[in-house]
Write a protein that holds these residues in place. Structure first.
Motif, short mmCIF file in Angstrom:
data_model
loop_
_atom_site.label_atom_id
_atom_site.label_comp_id
_atom_site.label_asym_id
_atom_site.label_seq_id
_atom_site.Cartn_x
_atom_site.Cartn_y
_atom_site.Cartn_z
N UNK A 157 0.73 -0.97 0.00
CA UNK A 157 0.21 0.12 0.08
C UNK A 157 0.72 1.33 -0.15
N UNK A 158 0.65 2.14 -0.76
CA UNK A 158 1.39 3.26 -1.06
C UNK A 158 0.94 4.55 -0.03
N UNK A 159 1.71 4.99 0.31
CA UNK A 159 1.50 6.32 1.30
C UNK A 159 1.63 7.46 0.51
N UNK A 160 0.69 7.96 -0.04
CA UNK A 160 0.48 8.97 -0.67
C UNK A 160 -0.77 9.94 -0.82
N UNK A 161 -0.87 10.94 -1.58
CA UNK A 161 -2.08 11.76 -1.27
C UNK A 161 -3.41 11.00 -2.34
N UNK A 162 -3.08 10.31 -2.95
CA UNK A 162 -4.13 9.74 -3.78
C UNK A 162 -5.24 9.17 -2.78
N UNK A 163 -6.34 9.14 -3.04
CA UNK A 163 -7.61 8.98 -2.40
C UNK A 163 -7.89 7.56 -2.38
N UNK A 164 -7.63 6.72 -3.63
CA UNK A 164 -8.19 5.80 -3.98
C UNK A 164 -7.14 4.48 -3.88
N UNK A 165 -7.20 3.60 -2.96
CA UNK A 165 -6.21 2.35 -2.75
C UNK A 165 -7.04 1.36 -2.52
N UNK A 166 -6.80 0.24 -3.38
CA UNK A 166 -7.41 -1.15 -3.26
C UNK A 166 -6.69 -2.48 -3.47
N UNK A 167 -6.69 -3.14 -2.40
CA UNK A 167 -5.92 -4.33 -2.69
C UNK A 167 -6.70 -5.41 -3.24
N UNK A 168 -6.04 -6.30 -4.33
CA UNK A 168 -6.91 -7.43 -5.05
C UNK A 168 -5.85 -8.32 -5.48
N UNK A 169 -6.53 -9.23 -6.10
CA UNK A 169 -6.06 -10.65 -6.71
C UNK A 169 -5.69 -10.38 -8.20
#
Length: 329
Positions: free
Chosen positions: A264-276
């Protein structure tokens, strides 16, 4: 620029529902154009309007920059050839079907044999000229229907999902035929497909359709749902946007704007999702990744990025994108 069609304020209503809503659309002449969209996006409805087989509820259609009326005049009718998604050939041979079409278009009897032969040559169907139409395979029937539509040499050829229900061999044959037809001087070919890559490969221009409306948004990451307070809820994921459209029902995310990482990136981007990671595919010197995060996302990266990330199918990876990468409509 010469246009094959100019659509103004077109609406088509069915069962009190608007299934096609196009304020303005210009389709250029002498080009190969693909109508792209999922099933139910409005592709067939739009082609029916372009073929003048059905009349829009509202609006006007200009054909080659000329005003039209419904039904179309015989002169203008002869400029359009149309093959539906499920073409029907009459009893008799392939040649019989083509010559009947020529007769109905008012072509003199003396010219019919030559025009029939030219059409059969274009679709590589000479060897089946005398075969009964009801014995043709699916791919052969599509080609015979195209021969029937182009025999009277229309300026515009409309094809509704021409590749549906065909095996790979017949798809490749039909792709070559469409390319050959589109290369003829003064001809316009417009076809619909739900296969984005196929449309991009064959066409000079593409038109994206979603829920009966045209959009410039990419169709790879297309989701349906509702927007509230800048958050779009797909029913599976909540995606941050910058939009304030109160009646928005669709979003699209440019696959080039999606960042792939193994953590997971630590950034200003609001959308972060983990997937396969479920697919790795090469596409025109790029790599397309498919990631299942509850919703299926597609990201496009370089071969170098794929190598540095050291990804394999089944990996759990992160995707991130800015709110501004989300197109809302």
């Amino acid at each position: 620029m010469i246009s094959s069609y100019q659509l103004n304020n077109i609406k088509v209503h069915r069962n009190e529902q608007c299934v096609l809503d196009i304020p303005q659309l210009t389709l250029p002449a002498h080009k190969c154009i693909a109508l792209l969209g999922d099933n139910g996006a409005g592709k067939s409805t739009l082609l029916d309007v372009l073929a003048f087989t059905s009349q829009p509820s509202e609006g006007e259609v200009l054909l080659a920059d000329q005003k039209t009326a419904f039904p179309l005049s015989s002169r203008q009718r002869r400029t359009i050839g149309y093959v539906s998604q499920h073409p029907f050939l009459l009893s008799g041979t392939v040649t019989d079907n083509i010559q009947l079409a020529l007769k109905l278009q008012g072509i003199d009897r003396q010219h019919r044999p030559e025009l029939t032969q030219q059409a059969l040559n274009l679709v590589n169907l000479n060897h089946l000229a005398k075969q009964a139409a009801n014995t043709l395979s699916g791919g052969e029937l599509k080609r015979a229907a195209i021969a029937r539509a182009i025999a009277y040499q229309p300026d515009i050829l409309l094809l509704d999902e021409p590749f549906s229900h065909l095996d790979q061999n017949h798809i490749q044959q039909l792709e070559r035929i469409i390319e050959k037809l589109a290369q003829q001087p003064g001809k316009t070919v417009i076809f619909s497909t739900h296969n984005r890559l196929q449309g991009l490969a064959l066409a000079d221009t593409t038109i994206n359709l979603v829920a009966g409306k045209t959009t410039s948004a990419p169709l790879l990451n297309l989701f349906h749902g509702r927007l509230h307070d800048h958050i779009f809820d797909t029913g599976r994921l909540e995606i941050h946007t910058t939009s304030e459209l109160g009646n928005a029902r669709h979003i699209a995310i440019d696959p080039l704007e999606i960042i792939i990482s193994t953590h997971e990136l630590q950034s200003s981007m609001r959308n972060h999702f983990m997937g396969r990671l479920t697919l790795i595919a090469e596409e025109a010197n790029t790599v397309r990744l498919t990631i299942d995060c509850g919703e299926r996302f597609h990201a496009i990266i370089s071969p170098e990025s794929l190598l540095s990330l050291n990804l394999t199918l089944g990996d759990n990876i992160w995707l991130s994108f800015k709110s501004t990468a989300v197109t809302v409509f």
